[in-house]
Write a protein that holds these residues in place. Structure first.
Motif, mmCIF file in Angstrom:
data_model
loop_
_atom_site.group_PDB
_atom_site.id
_atom_site.type_symbol
_atom_site.label_atom_id
_atom_site.label_comp_id
_atom_site.label_asym_id
_atom_site.label_seq_id
_atom_site.Cartn_x
_atom_site.Cartn_y
_atom_site.Cartn_z
ATOM 1 N N THR A 224 0.645 -1.209 -0.084
ATOM 2 C CA THR A 224 0.014 0.088 0.084
ATOM 3 C C THR A 224 1.114 1.314 0.016
ATOM 4 O OG1 THR A 224 -0.196 -0.202 2.380
ATOM 5 C CG2 THR A 224 -2.183 -0.994 1.020
ATOM 6 N N HIS A 225 2.263 1.179 0.121
ATOM 7 C CA HIS A 225 2.978 2.403 -0.259
ATOM 8 C C HIS A 225 3.796 2.266 -1.574
ATOM 9 C CE1 HIS A 225 2.193 3.080 3.862
ATOM 10 N NE2 HIS A 225 2.379 4.380 3.774
ATOM 11 N N GLY A 226 3.444 1.570 -2.513
ATOM 12 C CA GLY A 226 3.831 1.388 -3.603
ATOM 13 C C GLY A 226 4.720 0.299 -4.299
ATOM 14 N N TYR A 227 5.088 -0.464 -3.247
ATOM 15 C CA TYR A 227 6.239 -1.492 -3.669
ATOM 16 C C TYR A 227 5.300 -2.871 -4.277
ATOM 17 C CZ TYR A 227 9.410 1.407 -0.703
ATOM 18 O OH TYR A 227 10.299 2.267 -0.270
ATOM 19 N N SER A 228 5.966 -3.313 -4.990
ATOM 20 C CA SER A 228 5.589 -4.646 -5.375
ATOM 21 C C SER A 228 6.061 -5.748 -4.541
ATOM 22 C CB SER A 228 5.943 -5.127 -6.753
ATOM 23 O OG SER A 228 7.457 -4.995 -6.850
ATOM 24 N N GLN B 183 11.871 2.291 3.144
ATOM 25 C CA GLN B 183 11.758 3.719 2.576
ATOM 26 C C GLN B 183 13.308 4.515 2.516
ATOM 27 O OE1 GLN B 183 8.453 4.919 4.737
ATOM 28 N NE2 GLN B 183 7.014 5.101 3.014
#
Length: 371
Positions: A25-29, A355
């Motif tokens: 949900t923070h953009g990582y696959s 991050q």
């Protein structure tokens, strides 16, 4: 299966499911894999108690970690329920630690004096306790945390997996990790499984509970992850009227009233290796503890008893952080009795590391065992 993701999370209990959800949900696959179904071991034996006051004792780093995770819960659960379209039964029932003798009253009173400047806790007398829990009038006093909560652990695991999948996470169950894929320099590049090889562009995160040790042993013969499984046996009772309203601890046992009319009682702590079967002795131990919680509990109806394996480190603290000497490998294991409670902060810590490389507090890093 997609053969390349930013992160591969090994282990789909509450810890692995939360980590995977937070990352995707923070953009990582993200790929989430497990040799069994999600929440199939320690998470299925979790009563879902969210109580820093009952679990931390007077350990400052551990208390701070538990409390930080606890404070994340209401907003995080609202987000997960909306994303998954599932309810996970978060309720503010309050938590009572009851003293059934003078020695226990002294210990809990000392704990109260230590905690009262940190969180909202009260010391209640026997007379006051009678108003809170009429069936506990035999106690000589209690430590009461009115704002503490409970959640349905297995439902939360399912909600995390569903919400993660909706956000684009790949999840694969019945997949066993056989070894790690590594570079010539020893960096971890992915995993070799019974369903093929899969690459992690950033890291493999091992969150496999009691099985984390054997998975890491395929990579590192020098440093062994010091985790062992502790079997927790737990039972459920039902009745038309549940006699206990709060989560109550007494003599190393607890009862948890659930909104569906069940009363969960647990838990044994058995050093039985990887045997997760219920034993006659475990049933007897739990039944003998009925008397701790008043006269009516023994008249409730028996519904079920089950067990799960809880991963314990030698110092009882979780093991969180990059694996020493290996790029691309992170460990999140050893949460023992507190996987549900600590899942929120564990997800945060892994996300912050992903991050910007921020490490968890030193008290929880893996290298504390290898200095």
């Amino acid at each position: 299966m997609d053969n390349s993701q930013d992160f591969i999370v090994v282990g789909a209990g509450i810890i692995g499911a939360m980590i995977a959800y937070r990352l995707v949900t923070h953009g990582y696959s993200v790929m989430l894999v497990d040799q069994g179904p999600p929440g199939g071991q320690a998470s299925r034996a979790a009563a879902g108690i969210l109580s820093p006051t009952a679990e931390a004792g007077s350990s400052v780093p551990f208390f701070d970690l538990l409390q930080a995770s606890f404070l994340r819960y209401p907003a995080l659960i609202e987000e997960i329920e909306e994303a998954s379209q599932m309810h996970v039964d978060l309720h503010q029932t309050g938590v009572i630690q009851a003293a059934l003798d003078d020695a226990e009253a002294q210990r809990l009173n000392e704990l109260y004096r230590w905690q009262k400047n940190k969180v909202a806790v009260e010391w209640v007398t026997s007379a006051q306790l009678k108003d809170l829990e009429p069936d506990m009038q035999h106690a000589v006093g209690a430590l009461y945390a009115p704002h503490e909560m409970q959640v349905h652990g297995p439902k939360l695991v399912q909600a995390l997996v569903r919400a993660g999948n909706h956000a684009g996470m790949a999840s694969h169950f019945g997949v066993m990790v056989q070894r790690f894929l590594t570079s010539k320099s020893g960096d971890v590049l992915g995993i070799d499984t019974t369903k093929g090889q899969f690459r992690a562009q950033k890291a493999v995160i091992v969150a496999a509970g009691s099985w984390a040790q054997s998975i890491l042993a395929t990579l590192d013969e020098v440093r062994a992850l010091p985790i062992k499984p502790i079997r927790g046996q737990i039972l459920a009772l039902t009745s038309d009227e549940v006699p206990i309203r709060h989560v109550v601890f007494a003599h190393h046992r607890y009862v948890v009233p659930k909104p569906d009319g069940r009363l969960i009682l647990g838990a044994t702590e058995d050093d039985a290796g990887f045997d997760d079967r219920v034993t006659a002795d475990g049933v007897a131990q739990l039944a003998q503890s009925f008397r701790y919680f008043g006269p009516r509990i023994s008249q409730m109806h028996w519904q079920a008893i089950w067990a799960g394996l809880r991963p314990m480190a030698p110092d009882g603290l979780p093991i969180l952080g990059p694996w020493p000497g290996r790029q691309g490998l992170y460990v999140a294991a050893g949460h023992y009795r507190n996987g549900v409670l600590l899942s929120a902060i564990t997800g945060d810590l892994v996300l912050h590391w992903a991050q910007n490389g921020t490490l968890p507090p030193a008290a929880f890093l893996p290298e504390r065992f290898f200095s």
